[in-house]
Structures are given as structure tokens and as C-alpha cells.
Design an enzyme around this catalytic site. Structure first.
Site, mmCIF file in Angstrom:
data_model
loop_
_atom_site.group_PDB
_atom_site.id
_atom_site.type_symbol
_atom_site.label_atom_id
_atom_site.label_comp_id
_atom_site.label_asym_id
_atom_site.label_seq_id
_atom_site.Cartn_x
_atom_site.Cartn_y
_atom_site.Cartn_z
ATOM 1 N N CYS A 117 4.974 9.121 0.109
ATOM 2 C CA CYS A 117 5.316 7.742 0.504
ATOM 3 C C CYS A 117 5.158 6.752 -0.648
ATOM 4 O O CYS A 117 5.665 5.638 -0.576
ATOM 5 C CB CYS A 117 4.464 7.297 1.681
ATOM 6 S SG CYS A 117 4.496 8.454 3.035
ATOM 7 N N HIS A 257 4.188 -0.318 2.343
ATOM 8 C CA HIS A 257 4.683 0.913 2.972
ATOM 9 C C HIS A 257 4.495 0.771 4.480
ATOM 10 O O HIS A 257 3.442 0.323 4.956
ATOM 11 C CB HIS A 257 3.898 2.112 2.434
ATOM 12 C CG HIS A 257 4.208 3.373 3.149
ATOM 13 N ND1 HIS A 257 5.500 3.762 3.438
ATOM 14 C CD2 HIS A 257 3.402 4.340 3.654
ATOM 15 C CE1 HIS A 257 5.473 4.908 4.081
ATOM 16 N NE2 HIS A 257 4.215 5.274 4.237
ATOM 17 N N ASN A 287 7.782 5.355 10.102
ATOM 18 C CA ASN A 287 7.424 5.645 8.708
ATOM 19 C C ASN A 287 8.524 6.512 8.086
ATOM 20 O O ASN A 287 8.704 7.657 8.487
ATOM 21 C CB ASN A 287 6.070 6.368 8.710
ATOM 22 C CG ASN A 287 5.597 6.758 7.325
ATOM 23 O OD1 ASN A 287 6.349 6.706 6.361
ATOM 24 N ND2 ASN A 287 4.350 7.173 7.239
#
Ligand code: UT7
Length: 332
Positions: A117, A257, A287
Site C-alpha cells: 500500500c 492511504h 482499501n
């Protein structure tokens, strides 16, 4: 790292989100969960799922094409394509090479980057360095993930969290004093065990046993990742502020994020930032790993929220474990 004689920044952005929406109510029919639990514990309401016959390179190509157009460039102007992904179409050729072919970026080198990520931030650092060193003029950086393919749809601890999508940016020269002002990257390999896809590599190649044991899916100790995330998002943001010599009061937007609203809120509180300075879209997409930050940035730009000379912190964390942040004085 500080900026010296030239500015390097983002010249254009693009995104691609699959049309198919999977809501929390859809998930209620698949695992023992509820819309209420998912919304209150994560902030997510729905996520996008890519059609079966398509793969990561398709989304990366769409997002990359838009970013090149948005930058006012042609495919032949791109010198390097970096695709950040943990879900490449295949082990090799790299997804970046597939994109290079799709976009006919005939002058571009291409490679994939894997920092989970945090990948978009690692990619920004790579793009910055290449341009700063005079090796490239225009870098196309894409974060693209088809996480639905490595999600265990029987595991309620993880399957409610992830979604598919791609975000892209073209990086190049901007006026001195603008663009990327500071970058911070880090890794904690000891913590890597908390977030893994155990099989499919050289350690555990695909076998009937590995597939039956569901080892090709994401495994996560959510609480461990949560604590790591809150700590590193705040610490890393403070580091880039320090490196750039900018006060948190002069930050216009945090682009974090998009993993969990509680992680974002806790980090925001640590940084003493008001809610309206934080870009959030995880309610719509979940996500998307390395695609989360560029998609959030693109949407904030398109909504007209981010303006010339705004100071932004892009910050993320993820598998590895890794983290990163980037302070940008916006110019386009
Ligand atoms: O990009 C990096 C990727 N990873 C992350 O960002 C994840 C970071 N971690 C998190 O976001 C959170 O830790 C989670 C959302 C994964 C979990 O939230 P939590 O508040 O840490 O919950 P928990 O794991 O402590 O579980 C609390 C309870 C448990 O039940 P018991 O043991 O208290 O009876 C879980 O079994 O919630 C249960 N639970 C669920 N219940 C309904 C876990 N998942 C679900 C679910 N629906 N989907």
C-alpha cells in the site's frame, strides 16, 4: 531530501474504477458480517470489483492514458513507466511492460514496484530520483490493484476491506520551489508477518495443497497492522514537515492511504489537523492498496478542492511492513 535547483512534481493524474459495485449488504450474504459493523469499524460502504476477464494491466492502462492526457503529453513523451502493484497480471512480464505496450509508450522503460500500500509513495521517490538525476524527463507512475483476486471471500476479517482500482500520475519538471518538497520512506521487515499472501512465490509455489489451504489469499493480523499504521502515518508526516521546514498549520490537505477511517482519524488527531483538511473516499472504494492515494488525489483535484500552491502530505503504510510520505507544494 530537499529540492535544489529544479522543481519536480505531478503534471497530470488519472484513475480507473471498475463499474461493478459490491456493497456491504452484498457481503452480508457471503460471510457473517453486517453493514453496521463494516461501516463503524472501517468506514467502508462499498467497493469496486473488476470483471473476471480483465486484469490489473487493463485498469493501469486506462488510468495511465488519462494521466498522460491530463499532463498534456503524448505516449512517446514518457521515458519510464512504474507500476506499483501486489496483484500483477502475472509474475512476468511485468504489468508495467504490458501497459507500455497498450499505451504505445515506445520510448519508455518499464518495471513493476512492490511496496504494497506504500507503493505509490515509493514510486514517487523513484520517479523524483530518476528525473533529478537527469535520467528521465517524464515518468508515468501507476498504482493498480485487483485485490478481489487475492481476497479470501470466506474470511470476514479481510474480505470486507479491499477493492479494485487504479490511479496514475505523470511526474516531471515544475517551477523551482514547487512540486515534491520532501519524501520519507521506511520499512520494518520484522513486522512483515502480520500481512502476507503466503503462497504463489518461490517459497510456496502453487500446489493442490497450497490452494486447498487457501494460502494464495491475503492473511492479516488486523490489530497489529492498525497499531503500526497509526504510529507510522503520524511519524512519517512529521518527518516530511521537518525536512521541508513547513509547519503543520501550513498544510492544506492530508491525502492518506485509505485503509480504515479509524486509522485516518487517529493519525489526523495525532497531527492536530482539522477534519476538513483530510481527503477521504474509502467509503466508496475500500482499501485499494497502492491505488488508494492516487485515486484520492485525483478525485480531490477534480472536485476543485486542491488549488495552486496548496501544501499536501501524501502518506501511507502497508505490507512489508512499509510506510512513506511525500510533501508536495501543488502546481499544475
Ligand atoms: O493497507 C493495509 C491493510 N490493512 C489494514 O489497513 C488493516 C488495519 N486493521 C484494521 O483496519 C482493523 O484491525 C480491522 C478492520 C481489520 C478489524 O477491526 P478491529 O476493530 O481491530 O476488530 P478486531 O479484529 O479486534 O475484531 C473485533 C471483533 C472480533 O470478534 P470477537 O472476537 O470480539 O468476538 C472479530 O471476530 O469483530 C469481529 N469481526 C467481525 N465482525 C463482523 C472481524 N471482522 C468482522 C466482520 N464483521 N467483517
Amino acid at each position: 531530501m530537499t529540492q535544489n535547483d529544479m522543481g519536480i512534481g505531478i503534471l497530470g493524474t488519472g484513475k480507473y474504477l471498475p463499474e461493478k459495485i459490491m456493497t456491504n449488504h452484498d457481503l452480508e450474504k457471503m460471510v457473517d458480517t453486517s453493514d453496521e459493523w463494516i461501516r463503524t469499524r472501517t468506514g467502508i460502504s462499498e467497493r469496486r470489483i473488476l470483471d473476471k476477464e480483465k486484469a490489473t494491466s487493463f485498469m493501469a492502462t486506462q488510468a495511465g492514458k488519462k494521466a498522460i492526457e491530463d499532463a498534456g503529453l503524448k505516449p512517446k513523451d514518457i521515458d519510464l513507466i512504474i507500476v506499483s502493484t501486489v496483484t500483477p497480471d502475472m509474475a512476468f512480464p511485468s504489468t508495467a511492460c504490458l501497459v507500455q505496450d497498450n499505451l504505445e509508450c515506445e520510448n519508455a522503460a518499464a518495471y513493476d514496484l512492490e511496496a504494497a500500500c506504500s507503493g505509490f509513495l515509493y514510486g514517487l521517490s523513484m520517479a523524483y530520483s530518476q528525473i533529478y538525476a537527469g535520467l528521465c524527463k517524464h515518468v508515468l507512475l501507476i498504482g493498480a490493484e485487483t485485490l478481489s483476486r487475492i481476497t479470501d471471500w470466506n474470511d470476514r476479517n479481510t474480505c470486507v476491506l479491499f477493492g479494485d482500482g487504479a490511479g496514475a500520475a505523470v511526474i516531471g519538471e515544475v517551477p523551482k520551489g514547487k512540486g515534491i518538497l520532501a519524501i520519507d520512506l521506511g520499512a520494518d521487515g520484522k513486522g512483515g508477518k502480520h500481512l502476507t499472501q503466503p503462497a504463489g512465490g518461490s517459497l510456496i509455489p502453487a500446489t493442490i495443497e497450497s490452494v486447498n489451504n487457501r494460502m494464495h489469499y491475503i492473511r492479516m493480523e488486523g490489530n497489529e497492522v492498525f497499531k503500526f499504521a497509526v504510529r507510522t502515518m503520524a511519524e512519517s508526516s512529521l518527518k516530511v514537515l521537518d525536512k521541508a521546514g513547513i509547519d503543520i498549520k501550513d498544510i492544506d490537505f492530508l491525502v492518506p492511504h485509505q485503509a480504515n477511517i479509524r486509522i485516518i482519524d487517529a493519525s489526523r488527531k495525532k497531527l492536530k489537523l482539522p477534519e476538513d483538511k483530510v481527503i477521504i473516499n474509502l467509503n466508496k472504494y475500500g482499501n485499494m492498496s497502492s491505488a488508494s492515494i492516487p485515486v484520492a488525489l485525483e478525485e480531490a483535484l477534480n472536485e476543485g478542492r486542491i488549488k495552486e500552491n496548496d501544501n499536501l502530505i501524501l502518506v501511507g503504510f502497508g505490507g512489508g511492513l512499509t510506510w512513506g510520505s511525500c510533501l508536495i507544494k501543488w502546481h499544475k
